[in-house]
Design an enzyme around this catalytic site. Structure first.
Site, PDB file in Angstrom:
ATOM      1  N   ASP A 113       4.066  -0.800  11.368  1.00  0.00           N
ATOM      2  CA  ASP A 113       3.585   0.513  10.976  1.00  0.00           C
ATOM      3  C   ASP A 113       2.991   1.167  12.224  1.00  0.00           C
ATOM      4  O   ASP A 113       2.222   0.528  12.954  1.00  0.00           O
ATOM      5  CB  ASP A 113       2.514   0.392   9.887  1.00  0.00           C
ATOM      6  CG  ASP A 113       2.227   1.753   9.292  1.00  0.00           C
ATOM      7  OD1 ASP A 113       2.747   2.054   8.203  1.00  0.00           O
ATOM      8  OD2 ASP A 113       1.502   2.542   9.938  1.00  0.00           O
TER       9      ASP A 113
ATOM     10  N   ASP B 153       0.798  -1.232   0.000  1.00  0.00           N
ATOM     11  CA  ASP B 153       0.000   0.000   0.000  1.00  0.00           C
ATOM     12  C   ASP B 153       0.831   1.282   0.000  1.00  0.00           C
ATOM     13  O   ASP B 153       0.342   2.339  -0.368  1.00  0.00           O
ATOM     14  CB  ASP B 153      -0.938   0.010   1.229  1.00  0.00           C
ATOM     15  CG  ASP B 153      -0.185  -0.218   2.544  1.00  0.00           C
ATOM     16  OD1 ASP B 153       1.045  -0.398   2.514  1.00  0.00           O
ATOM     17  OD2 ASP B 153      -0.838  -0.232   3.610  1.00  0.00           O
ATOM     18  N   HIS B 154       2.097   1.200   0.383  1.00  0.00           N
ATOM     19  CA  HIS B 154       2.908   2.421   0.483  1.00  0.00           C
ATOM     20  C   HIS B 154       3.640   2.728  -0.826  1.00  0.00           C
ATOM     21  O   HIS B 154       3.499   3.801  -1.392  1.00  0.00           O
ATOM     22  CB  HIS B 154       3.957   2.278   1.593  1.00  0.00           C
ATOM     23  CG  HIS B 154       3.430   2.497   2.977  1.00  0.00           C
ATOM     24  ND1 HIS B 154       2.468   1.706   3.549  1.00  0.00           N
ATOM     25  CD2 HIS B 154       3.757   3.422   3.917  1.00  0.00           C
ATOM     26  CE1 HIS B 154       2.219   2.143   4.773  1.00  0.00           C
ATOM     27  NE2 HIS B 154       2.991   3.185   5.018  1.00  0.00           N
TER      28      HIS B 154
HETATM   29  C1  MIC Z   1       4.096   6.692   8.118  1.00  0.00           C
HETATM   30  O1  MIC Z   1       2.919   7.013   8.205  1.00  0.00           O
HETATM   31  O2  MIC Z   1       5.039   7.443   8.428  1.00  0.00           O
HETATM   32  C2  MIC Z   1       4.425   5.306   7.613  1.00  0.00           C
HETATM   33  C3  MIC Z   1       5.060   5.448   6.291  1.00  0.00           C
HETATM   34  O3  MIC Z   1       3.251   4.566   7.452  1.00  0.00           O
HETATM   35  C4  MIC Z   1       5.331   4.647   8.643  1.00  0.00           C
HETATM   36  C5  MIC Z   1       5.922   3.380   8.219  1.00  0.00           C
HETATM   37  C6  MIC Z   1       7.084   3.540   7.307  1.00  0.00           C
HETATM   38  O4  MIC Z   1       7.891   4.453   7.481  1.00  0.00           O
HETATM   39  O5  MIC Z   1       7.205   2.705   6.412  1.00  0.00           O
HETATM   40  C7  MIC Z   1       4.694   4.415  10.015  1.00  0.00           C
HETATM   41  O6  MIC Z   1       3.801   5.130  10.385  1.00  0.00           O
HETATM   42  O7  MIC Z   1       5.151   3.541  10.757  1.00  0.00           O
HETATM   43 FE1  SF4 Z   2      -0.036   4.983   4.976  1.00  0.00          FE
HETATM   44 FE2  SF4 Z   2       1.276   5.729   7.184  1.00  0.00          FE
HETATM   45 FE3  SF4 Z   2      -0.201   7.468   5.788  1.00  0.00          FE
HETATM   46 FE4  SF4 Z   2      -1.390   5.581   7.130  1.00  0.00          FE
HETATM   47  S1  SF4 Z   2      -0.155   7.225   7.979  1.00  0.00           S
HETATM   48  S2  SF4 Z   2      -1.874   6.202   5.052  1.00  0.00           S
HETATM   49  S3  SF4 Z   2       0.012   3.874   6.914  1.00  0.00           S
HETATM   50  S4  SF4 Z   2       1.655   6.429   5.096  1.00  0.00           S
END
Ligand code: MIC
Ligand code: SF4
Length: 647
Positions: free
Chosen positions: A123, A68-69
């Protein structure tokens, strides 16, 4: 602290899952983990670590890998990583949620979350599952890998905070406004070492996705997790997802004790915004009303449920997005997007001029849709850290879907309570259930023959070494308070594809604060980073520890740490030190030569760690609170080495 009597919801789940330690506030406890989740930006590393541990099939009740990322595929890297994760899942008994199926937290809530179960995810927004009554905690990838292998997950037994909700939200005021209010009260570090439980008559007025908006953004409080009771509303949600059998009732005991109680009257809440550049910098929309905006983004794991999207579609219906505004919408899951497509709401969004994005994190993690220079962007997301949007001087405001949609139409901050009669969105009696984008594990007998597919961007875990008797290293960086993991290891479309390549990604480490840090640290060989309060807040990305490890950082010395990052440092074998006296922060400058003459012995014996500043002759007392287990991890050179030694 006394042993706990009447139990809170979280304490009940902990009691059912504790495998090591005692449920005494402040002491270390090991928990049995029922479910895990990973996403792709942290997943590749987590599965490399899982492979290194050497367990053939996951030992959890359910482990799910989401893509999803890293869905913007501007080169081979992300696609290679997705293929790697898919093949690992097939080989090791993990469910695989294909790209297009949605954001991990939204999909997990819809299809897999179960009240009363434990979930850890690589996450930080894993606490979204608290909306359905799970004890859901964000962790580093290595902790998730260990849990998949059947190992316990360790936390410090948190304090309990009760947020008592009374009354009922007024029309156009939203669950997002509740959590923004909590952030205003508690701040981005107010939740550290605590679990936030929601209670009171106001709870039953909130649907499961609304509760999940609140628990999701509990991550921004620094809390270990947040949780709602599991009640009739939860049962209805599960029933509508075709999973009524997953329901169990869950509530706190009448005599449960809380360390802190916060009261919020929902009827008095107003639409709010978190202003640049921190989720706790709160103002009312009324105060901001009339201020010009350039962009609106609706979606993310905080606000992309069916209810949120239907509300947005109803506001946009028959209107046009203002001339100067770009409106992007990313429904959170295939289920949501498909339902909007079938009931016509998607058509209303498109007709109004919305730019529809795939069901993924997208702009929330800087994967596209960066605003214009200095642009004001209203987002329904959970983080507005400086630069995270991909535009260094972007001005990001976090708001509810209602405020976002209303403002997209006018081109200025618009209080949605001025919109007139409310639009009631009924929760569907039955959601559209189609799990065809989730690949279930194959039979154990076929697993051996599966080949794991690795691309050239996938590099091994960095080299580690056991803790030395003493350390001599210069201060390679000195930073201030509230440093986020987005500062330490920035994300965004250019850097995220390097998540499985630590040597390459480390070239971007801390460059937001100091562009010369990577080359300086590398030249120094060994070094120490110095920082202020709440160091490492935000994401769970273990890359914020692995890149410093690769660059030779031996210790991080700060005023205080955020929970997940501190755990990630220990897992990586980097010593997390805090100043005994915060004012000693001033006794170290960039470039000073620091010595920790007896570090190994002091760690082994649980003593304070002496740091001598050889440049100015000062002696600085530092503290490193460790349990027997975390001592052993640091001495072994990190959790991977420790796990291998102990299995
Ligand atoms: C975020 O919201 O910063 C992320 C990307 O979802 C991160 C995880 C990541 O850095 O891959 C998180 O919240 O843990
Ligand atoms: Fe994705 Fe992190 Fe953003 Fe949630 S906060 S949508 S898990 S990048």
């Amino acid at each position: 602290m006394a042993i706990i009597m009447g139990l809170t919801i979280a304490q009940k789940i902990i009691k059912n899952h504790i495998v090591d330690g005692q449920m005494i506030t402040g002491s270390d406890i090991g928990l049995r983990i029922d479910q895990t989740l990973t996403q792709d930006a942290t997943g590749t590393m987590a599965y490399l670590e899982f492979e290194a541990i050497g367990v053939p099939r996951v030992k959890t009740e359910k482990s799910v890998a989401y893509i999803d990322h890293n869905t913007l595929q501007t080169g081979f890297e992300n696609a290679d990583d997705h293929r790697f994760i898919q093949s690992v899942c097939k080989k090791h008994g993990i469910y695989f949620s294909r790209p297009g199926n949605g954001i991990c937290h939204q999909v997990h809530l819809e299809r897999f979350g179960k009240p009363g179960k434990t979930l850890i995810g690589s996450d930080s927004h894993t606490p979204t599952g608290g909306g359905i009554g799970m004890l859901a905690i964000g962790a580093g990838g290595l902790d998730v890998a260990v849990a998949m292998g059947g190992g316990a997950y360790y936390i410090t037994m948190p304090k309990m905070v009760k947020v008592e909700l009374t009354g009922k939200l007024r029309p156009w005021v939203s669950a997002k406004d509740i959590i923004l209010k909590v952030l205003e009260v508690m701040s981005v570090k107010g939740g550290v070492g605590k679990i936030v439980e929601y209670a009171g008559e106001g709870v039953k007025t909130l649907s499961v996705p609304e509760r999940a908006t609140i628990t999701n953004m509990g991550a921004e409080l620094g809390a270990t997790t947040s949780i709602f009771p599991s009640d009739e509303v939860t049962r209805e949600f599960l029933k509508a997802q075709g999973r009524e059998e997953d329901y169990t009732e869950l509530s706190s005991d009448a005599d449960a004790e809380y360390d802190e109680i916060i009261k919020i009257n929902l009827s008095e809440l107003k639409p709010l915004a978190a202003c640049p550049h921190s989720p706790d910098n709160i103002k009312t929309i009324e105060e901001l009303s009339g201020k010009e905006i350039n962009q609106v983004c609706i979606g993310s794991c905080t606000n992309s449920s069916y209810r949120d999207m239907m509300k947005v579609a109803a506001i946009l219906k028959g209107k046009t997005v203002a001339d100067g505004v770009s409106l992007a919408i990313a429904p959170g899951s295939k289920q949501v997007l498909n339902m909007l497509a079938l009931n016509g709401a998607l058509g209303d969004m498109i007709a109004a001029g919305a730019r529809i994005l795939e069901s993924a994190c997208g702009p929330c993690i800087g994967m596209g849709q960066s605003p214009n220079s200095g642009g004001v962007s209203l987002r329904t997301f959970n983080r507005n850290f400086e630069g995270r949007s991909g535009t260094a001087d972007g001005q990001i405001y976090l708001v509810s879907p209602e405020t976002a949609a209303a403002s997209a139409l006018t081109g200025v901050f618009t209080d949605p309570t001025t919109l007139g009669a409310d639009v009631e969105i009924e929760m569907p009696e039955k959601f559209l259930i189609n799990d065809n984008m989730v690949i279930a594990p194959i039979n154990e007998s076929e697993m051996d023959s599966v080949e794991v597919l690795r691309g050239p961007n996938i590099k091994p875990y960095p080299e580690t070494s056991p803790l030395a008797d003493s350390i001599e290293a210069s201060c390679s960086l000195k930073v201030g308070d509230n440093i986020t993991t987005d500062h330490i290891m920035p994300a965004g479309a250019k850097i995220l594809p390097l998540r499985s390549n630590i040597p390459k990604i480390s070239e971007h480490c801390f460059t937001v604060c100091d562009k010369d840090f990577p080359s300086r640290a590398k030249t120094l060989g060994s070094s120490i980073v110095v920082g202020g309060e709440n160091y490492g807040q935000g994401s769970s990305r273990e890359h914020a520890a692995l890149a410093p490890l690769y660059l030779g950082v031996k210790a991080v010395l700060v005023k205080s740490f955020a929970r997940i990052h501190r755990a990630n440092l220990i897992n990586a074998g980097i010593i997390p030190l805090t100043f005994k006296n915060a004012c000693d922060y001033d006794k170290i400058k960039l470039g000073d030569m620091l010595e920790l003459p007896n570090v190994k012995e002091e760690i082994a014996e649980g003593k304070n760690i002496t740091v001598i500043n050889k440049t100015n002759g000062e002696t600085i007392e530092t503290v490193c609170e460790l349990t027997d287990r975390t001592k052993a991890i640091l001495i072994a050179g990190g959790l991977l080495d420790y796990t291998k030694e102990n299995s």
